[in-house]
Structure formats: structure tokens, C-alpha cells
Design an enzyme around this catalytic site. Structure first.
Site, short mmCIF file in Angstrom:
data_model
loop_
_atom_site.label_atom_id
_atom_site.label_comp_id
_atom_site.label_asym_id
_atom_site.label_seq_id
_atom_site.Cartn_x
_atom_site.Cartn_y
_atom_site.Cartn_z
N LYS A 60 2.07 26.55 3.83
CA LYS A 60 0.76 26.88 3.27
C LYS A 60 0.85 27.59 1.94
O LYS A 60 0.08 27.33 1.03
CB LYS A 60 0.03 27.77 4.29
CG LYS A 60 -1.39 28.11 3.91
CD LYS A 60 -2.28 26.90 3.99
CE LYS A 60 -3.69 27.18 3.54
NZ LYS A 60 -4.42 25.92 3.29
N CYS A 82 7.83 30.84 4.40
CA CYS A 82 8.40 31.82 5.29
C CYS A 82 7.37 32.91 5.60
O CYS A 82 6.67 33.37 4.71
CB CYS A 82 9.65 32.50 4.76
SG CYS A 82 10.98 31.35 4.39
N LYS A 122 -4.91 14.49 0.36
CA LYS A 122 -5.16 14.86 1.76
C LYS A 122 -4.54 13.83 2.68
O LYS A 122 -3.90 14.16 3.68
CB LYS A 122 -6.66 14.89 2.06
CG LYS A 122 -7.53 16.09 1.93
CD LYS A 122 -7.12 17.42 2.34
CE LYS A 122 -5.97 18.02 1.61
NZ LYS A 122 -6.24 19.02 0.61
N GLU A 167 -0.56 13.97 2.60
CA GLU A 167 0.13 15.16 3.11
C GLU A 167 0.04 15.30 4.63
O GLU A 167 0.93 15.86 5.24
CB GLU A 167 -0.30 16.44 2.40
CG GLU A 167 -1.68 16.94 2.69
CD GLU A 167 -1.99 18.25 1.97
OE1 GLU A 167 -1.08 19.06 1.74
OE2 GLU A 167 -3.18 18.47 1.67
N HIS A 184 -5.30 -1.35 -15.48
CA HIS A 184 -4.12 -1.17 -16.32
C HIS A 184 -2.83 -1.07 -15.50
O HIS A 184 -1.82 -0.60 -16.00
CB HIS A 184 -4.29 0.08 -17.20
CG HIS A 184 -5.46 -0.03 -18.13
ND1 HIS A 184 -5.46 -0.84 -19.24
CD2 HIS A 184 -6.69 0.55 -18.08
CE1 HIS A 184 -6.64 -0.74 -19.84
NE2 HIS A 184 -7.40 0.09 -19.16
N ARG A 207 2.96 29.41 7.36
CA ARG A 207 3.69 29.64 6.12
C ARG A 207 5.04 28.92 6.10
O ARG A 207 5.70 28.85 5.07
CB ARG A 207 3.94 31.15 5.94
CG ARG A 207 2.70 31.97 5.91
CD ARG A 207 3.03 33.43 5.76
NE ARG A 207 3.62 33.70 4.46
CZ ARG A 207 2.93 34.05 3.39
NH1 ARG A 207 1.64 34.20 3.46
NH2 ARG A 207 3.53 34.27 2.25
N GLU A 216 -8.01 14.15 -4.85
CA GLU A 216 -7.96 15.06 -3.70
C GLU A 216 -7.94 14.26 -2.39
O GLU A 216 -7.20 14.59 -1.46
CB GLU A 216 -9.15 16.03 -3.77
CG GLU A 216 -9.31 16.99 -2.60
CD GLU A 216 -8.08 17.87 -2.33
OE1 GLU A 216 -7.15 17.90 -3.13
OE2 GLU A 216 -8.06 18.50 -1.26
N ASN A 234 11.89 36.51 2.59
CA ASN A 234 11.09 35.40 2.07
C ASN A 234 11.30 35.39 0.57
O ASN A 234 10.98 36.37 -0.10
CB ASN A 234 9.61 35.65 2.42
CG ASN A 234 8.67 34.68 1.72
OD1 ASN A 234 9.08 33.59 1.32
ND2 ASN A 234 7.42 35.08 1.57
N GLY A 235 11.84 34.30 0.04
CA GLY A 235 12.09 34.21 -1.40
C GLY A 235 13.43 33.55 -1.66
O GLY A 235 13.99 32.91 -0.76
N TRP A 271 10.76 28.40 6.13
CA TRP A 271 10.65 27.14 5.37
C TRP A 271 11.92 27.09 4.53
O TRP A 271 12.09 27.85 3.60
CB TRP A 271 9.38 27.17 4.50
CG TRP A 271 9.11 25.89 3.80
CD1 TRP A 271 8.38 24.83 4.27
CD2 TRP A 271 9.55 25.51 2.48
NE1 TRP A 271 8.34 23.82 3.33
CE2 TRP A 271 9.05 24.21 2.23
CE3 TRP A 271 10.32 26.13 1.50
CZ2 TRP A 271 9.29 23.53 1.05
CZ3 TRP A 271 10.56 25.45 0.32
CH2 TRP A 271 10.05 24.16 0.10
O1 M6R Z 1 -2.51 28.58 -2.53
P1 M6R Z 1 -2.67 27.63 -3.66
O2 M6R Z 1 -4.07 27.15 -3.81
O3 M6R Z 1 -2.14 28.15 -4.95
O4 M6R Z 1 -1.79 26.39 -3.25
C1 M6R Z 1 -1.64 25.30 -4.10
C2 M6R Z 1 -1.05 24.12 -3.38
O5 M6R Z 1 0.20 24.43 -2.85
C3 M6R Z 1 -1.96 23.64 -2.25
O6 M6R Z 1 -3.24 23.33 -2.71
C4 M6R Z 1 -1.36 22.39 -1.57
O7 M6R Z 1 -1.37 21.32 -2.46
C5 M6R Z 1 -2.11 22.06 -0.29
N1 M6R Z 1 -1.19 21.70 0.75
C6 M6R Z 1 -3.06 20.93 -0.45
O8 M6R Z 1 -3.73 20.62 0.72
#
Ligand code: M6R
Length: 615
Positions: free
Chosen positions: A610, A2, A492, A495, A511, A27, A488, A102-103, A76
Site C-alpha cells: 500500500k 513493511c 485498477k 494491479e 497511431h 503495507r 486509472e 522498514n526501509g 515487502w
Molecule cells: O500513497 P500514494 O498515493 O502516494 O501512492 C501512490 C501509488 O503507489 C498508488 O497510487 C498505487 O499506484 C496504487 N496501488 C494504485 O491503486
């Protein structure tokens, strides 16, 4: 999660609010809304829409928006599905008060029951509507002004909030409050801009105050800002200067923020090292942790806590600290750590990594570790963020604003900081000789140039993506320093392109995951390691024996893997511990192109946000 924005001043609020929503959209983007008060006509304009800010913007086009005080929200969803009714702002029963939030108000169910018992009715499924009704109830019953009513209500709620509230009957004042969700207030002459982060504020003013937890701001047009705690203690507003340029918030000619941010990495990694790494003198200095360097050097163990991509950077950190500084490291998911009753002592160094510096689980982990006496070292990108302020010391990554929801340049900057920390401590401990230290610093200094080189493979990577765009599953394999890179790469891809992908330590494949391999399964192998090179070749052979397809990331000139692979991407030679800084880049580009070719929204992938400010 949010984005919230508010304005009170002498100009029209709507352009500030709608532009602010576009800036904050990363956000959260499932619905949006705006409320503006027109004082002259005593009319409140309230518009809400499911979907993106552009849908809200289109809905409002041609409608009345005149007014110099207003609030707006991009959501969100947590409580209640994303639709017009659940979108913020929410109004009180009488229609006099409006709120954005937001929260999460955790005790909203008993509060709602009580309010229903007192005759209140609810239009939405949100916890936020409960809060505004509670504020109104208190205001009416106890004959309080808005600040006192908000203060009293916040003393009754459990949970996290950043809120903005105003009243139709007093359209000169905004009340803002925060606990565990961020809020920043910008001031320019008689006007104020309030937002979840500085991105919508920077074009108007650089003078900002970050609200602290349990603080309430009384923000009046043409008057000084007042801040009090929810226990009613006065606080002096502490104004800071924003160091953020407007151009950093624009796409700068790229189609997407993600692509821009991938291509910014030579620059962002340089920025991260600027003033810290001196290859001529062969020195590293990290001012932010200098007071704690001795403690870090003497540490019996280091805990690294993070989420998502930052957790993957933490995993690279584990290899770095163990390899270069010979300190045992445990890497923890913040969400698990905080609920696990972990064993922590005053001797522990806890490194918390977060791009946003606002991740709720990471913040809660800090509180827990701090309460047991541990020393907290923050690695954050967003200056002034909650995690950076909650840490005893730390280093900013200085990667610049990261707007794309998929983290890219923040990851390489986090790994750069961890590398500098490990080298510095290793040298101080004597686990790295003087000559090796010189050699390593020199090579780290070459990384931005080498990243530039890797980026030249962009077109070749597009061709690989074109070939695999309809694939449903991917496997990513790496060993040693490249295991976190595999994780990673897989994150990527899933997501932003919604393709199922798994990252695995290459040798673990036999395994279990090997059962998945057939002619349909592309396997991305990061095959650059010096230490385990032959072993990785064996893993490639195992995949090929089962007709799997190999996409290999290889060291430039490696003819052996080139011949084995269906596709390969070359990266320049470097020290083994620096390979993640190069090998991650082609994987970012691969997921970007896959997502684009599949028609996905790479900057705002579905269901994500984000900054994850709820647990
Ligand atoms: O702001 P942060 O680095 O604490 O966020 C952590 C994760 O939410 C963030 O890395 C998320 O996994 C991303 N969407 C990855 O691309």
C-alpha cells in the site's frame, strides 16, 4: 512497504503484536515475524514465517508467547527473497539484540564486508541484519548503552529506516528511530505502542507522537518518553490526538476492503467537501491553503507531482486548472522528476498528491522542489503523514483509512480537492463568472448523490466481468477529462486481476494500439464527453470495424452509444469537468469483479504494497 509494530508495557505483548500485524498487513505481506522477551524466564521467543500474517499466527499457535515487551514485522521484500530466514526480526551475533526495519540501508555491502572482516557471520541476505550487527559491534567495542550504540550506527548508515530495537539484557526499553520511513508512538499510562502508522494503535490509545526524520526515541515501560536526534539533541515529544475510528479499519460487512471503499465513496466525497463547500452561499473555503491562495492564483505555472493512482488524479488536475483557472500545469511522475534536474523557480507552485503521504519518490521530489524555493502544497489522505508535514500548506482529503492496496476512494477524494482548488482559484482570477461559479458549486454538491446512483450498476457490472473474466488483454480509451479515467481504469484492472490493460487517449489508438484490435479484444470506452462526443463515436466505429468488443461508459439516456456498444454502463449527466468523479466508479467495480471471478486476492495483490516507502 513493511509494517512494524512494537509494544512495551504491563500487559501481554503478543495479542497487541499479532493484531497489529493484521492491521499493518496491507503495507507488505510476503513474510512476517515476531520477537517477545519473557523477562521472568529470561527467554526470547522469536518466530518467523514466509507468507501472510495468518501463516505466522498459525505457526505460533500453541507455542510460548508470554512477555510484556516485543516487536513484530510484516515484510515487502527488497534485499533477499521472501523466506523464513530473511523475514524480520533479525538478531545480532550474540543473540542479545533484535531488530525490525522498514526501509533500505544503501551502504550495507561495505558495512557487511567490514563486519565479516571482524568475525561476524550472517544468516540472511538482508541489509537489516547488517544494521543490527553493526549496532552490537559498536556497543561491545565502545562499551555504550543501546541508545548510544544505535545513535552511532545510524550516523554511519546511508538510506532510509524506521527501526525498533531491544536487548534481552535490558527488557524494559525499546529504541525506535526513523529516517524517511514513518513511525508513530502511542502512549497510555505506563505502556507504549509503536507502529508504522496509527492503525494498530487506535484501539488502545489516541495520544500519539509522530517521530521526525533522524529522531531516536527511548521508550521505557512506566517512564516518560524521551526523544533525541541522531546528533544527540533533546527534543520535546509533541503528543497529538488521533482522529480515527476503529470501525473505519474493519470491513463492515463487506467481503473485501476494496469493495467497502468503493461503496464508501458517496460518503468519502461528502466528507472531503464538508465544511469547505457551501452551495447555499455559493462558496468554497480551503483553510489549509488560505495563506497561499494568492500565490497560487498568481502562479505562472503549477507542477503536480505524484505516483500511480495519485498521478492519475494529478492528470485530472491538469485539465481542471487549465480549463477552469487558465493556469498552465505540468504533471510529473515523482520518480522521474527527482532525478531529472528539472527547472524549478521560487515562483512555482508544486502540488504533491499522495494517499499515504509516505511515498518515497514523492517525498524526495518535495525535498528537491523545496531546495529550489518552490511552494509545496500537499494533498494527502493520511493525517500527520510525512508528505503533509513536509509541505508548506495543503488540504487533507478526509476519505478515511484506505486499506485495500488498490486505491479507490482516495482517488475520488483527491479529484474533489483538486476540483475545489481549481474552482476557487478560477473564481478569484475571474476566469469563472459568479453565476457559473454558483452553478458549478451546486453541481459538485450533487456528486455524492450521483455516485450512489452509479453504484446501483454493481450487478450489471458483475455480468460484464463474468463475460470477460478469461480475457487476457483490455484497452481503455477516453478523451479530455476521461483520458486520465481510462488510465486509472487500466491500472485498477492490471494491479488486482493481473490482466494486461492499457489506457490510451482515444484518438491516439489509430497511431498504434489499433493493431491489437480483433474479436478477442474488449475496449472500454468512456464515451460521456460533451466536447468530443462525436469524435469518440468515430473511435468506437473504428474498433467495431475491426471486430473489437465495446464496453461503454455513457451518459444516462444516450441511445446512440447504447446501440453501438456490446455492453454499456450509464452514469448520470453532470458538468464535463466532474465526469471523472462518476466515470471512475464503474471501472473500479469492473476490475474488482474481474479479480474476484479470477480468484485473485483483491485487497493484497501480488508484489504490491500500500505504502511505497522505498524508491
Ligand atoms: O500513497 P500514494 O498515493 O502516494 O501512492 C501512490 C501509488 O503507489 C498508488 O497510487 C498505487 O499506484 C496504487 N496501488 C494504485 O491503486
Amino acid at each position: 512497504m513493511c509494517g512494524i509494530i512494537g509494544y512495551v508495557g504491563n500487559k501481554q505483548a503478543y495479542p497487541v503484536l499479532i493484531n497489529g500485524l493484521y492491521r499493518l498487513e496491507y503495507r507488505g505481506y510476503d513474510s512476517a515475524g515476531v520477537a517477545i522477551m519473557n523477562e521472568e524466564e529470561n527467554e526470547l521467543f522469536l518466530y518467523k514465517s514466509q507468507g501472510k500474517v495468518s501463516q505466522l499466527d498459525a505457526k505460533i499457535t500453541g507455542k510460548k508467547t508470554a512477555g510484556t515487551i516485543g516487536i513484530a514485522h510484516t515484510r515487502w521484500a527488497t534485499h533477499g527473497e521472501p523466506n523464513d530466514i530473511n523475514a524480520h526480526p533479525h538478531s545480532s551475533q550474540s543473540g542479545d539484540l533484535v531488530i525490525i526495519h522498514n526501509g533500505i540501508i544503501e551502504n550495507y555491502i561495505p558495512l557487511k564486508k567490514e563486519l565479516i572482516g571482524r568475525g561476524y557471520s550472517f544468516k540472511s541476505d538482508t541489509d537489516t541484519e547488517v544494521l543490527i550487527q553493526l549496532i552490537e559491534d559498536i556497543q561491545l567495542n565502545e562499551n555504550l548503552d543501546l541508545f548510544e550504540a544505535v545513535r552511532s550506527a545510524l550516523n554511519q548508515v546511508i538510506g532510509a529506516y524506521a527501526i525498533l530495537v531491544f536487548s534481552r539484557s535490558n527488557p524494559d526499553t525499546l529504541i525506535a528511530a526513523r529516517k524517511s520511513s514513518p513511525l508513530v508512538i502511542g502512549k497510555k499510562m505506563g505502556e507504549y505502542f509503536i507502529a508504522s502508522d496509527p492503525t494498530p494503535i487506535v484501539e488502545y490509545t489516541k495520544d500519539v507522537v509522530y517521530l521526525n526524520d533522524e529522531e531516536i526515541a527511548i521508550i521505557k515501560r512506566n517512564q516518560d518518553l524521551r526523544i533525541k536526534t541522531i546528533r544527540n539533541k533533546d527534543k520535546t515529544p509533541y503528543f497529538e490526538k488521533l482522529e480515527m475510528s476503529l470501525s473505519a479499519l474493519e470491513k463492515g460487512g463487506y467481503d473485501h476492503f476494496m469493495l467497502k471503499e468503493i461503496f464508501e465513496q458517496p460518503h468519502s466525497v461528502s466528507n472531503c467537501m464538508r465544511g469547505r463547500l457551501d452551495p447555499r452561499k455559493g462558496s468554497i473555503s480551503l483553510g489549509g491553503i488560505s495563506d497561499y491562495l494568492q500565490k497560487m492564483t498568481n502562479a505562472d505555472r503549477i507542477l503536480i507531482i505524484a505516483c500511480g493512482t495519485s498521478w492519475h488524479a494529478g492528470l485530472v488536475g491538469e485539465y481542471l486548472f487549465e480549463d477552469l483557472a487558465r493556469i498552465p500545469v505540468e504533471v510529473e511522475y515523482a520518480s522521474e522528476f527527482r532525478y531529472r534536474n528539472p527547472v524549478i523557480s521560487e515562483n512555482d507552485i508544486v502540488i504533491v498528491i499522495s494517499q499515504s503521504g509516505e511515498t518515497a519518490d514523492s517525498l524526495a521530489a518535495i525535498k528537491l522542489a523545496k531546495s529550489k524555493g518552490a511552494t509545496i502544497i500537499g494533498i494527502c489522505n493520511v493525517v500527520g503523514s510525512s508528505i503533509s508535514r513536509a509541505s508548506h500548506a495543503g488540504s487533507y482529503t478526509h476519505a478515511g483509512p484506505e486499506i485495500g492496496v488498490a486505491s479507490t476512494k482516495a482517488f475520488t477524494a483527491q479529484v474533489t480537492i483538486l476540483t475545489m482548488m481549481a474552482l476557487l482559484i478560477g473564481r478569484k482570477k475571474g476566469t469563472i463568472t459568479r453565476s457559473k461559479y454558483f452553478q458549478y458549486i451546486h453541481e459538485l454538491n450533487q456528486i455524492p448523490k450521483k455516485i450512489k446512483h452509479v453504484l446501483k450498476s454493481n450487478d450489471d457490472i458483475w455480468k460484464i466481468a463474468e463475460n470477460y473474466k478469461n480475457t487476457r488483454n483490455f484497452l481503455y480509451l477516453g478523451r479530455g477529462y476521461n483520458f486520465p479515467v481510462a488510465l486509472e481504469g487500466a491500472l485498477k484492472l492490471k494491479e488486482i486481476s493481473y490482466i494486461h490493460a492499457e489506457g490510451y487517449p482515444a484518438a491516439e489508438m489509430k497511431h498504434g494500439p489499433i493493431a491489437l484490435i480483433d474479436e478477442e479484444m474488449p475496449v472500454v470506452v468512456i464515451a460521456t464527453n460533451k466536447g468530443t462526443y462525436e469524435k469518440v463515436i468515430t473511435n468506437i466505429m473504428e474498433v467495431k470495424a475491426r471486430k473489437g468488443k465495446i464496453i461503454a461508459i455513457i451518459t444516462k439516456g444516450d441511445e446512440t452509444v447504447k446501440e453501438l456498444a456490446d455492453y454499456y454502463i450509464e452514469i448520470p449527466e453532470t458538468e464535463e469537468f466532474l465526469v471523472p468523479l462518476l466515470a471512475t466508479i464503474p471501472l473500479q467495480l469492473l476490475s474488482y469483479h474481474m479479480a474476484i471471478l479470477r480468484g485473485c486476492n483483491v485487497d493484497q495483490p501480488r508484489n504490491l504494497a500500500k505504502s511505497v516507502t522505498v524508491e
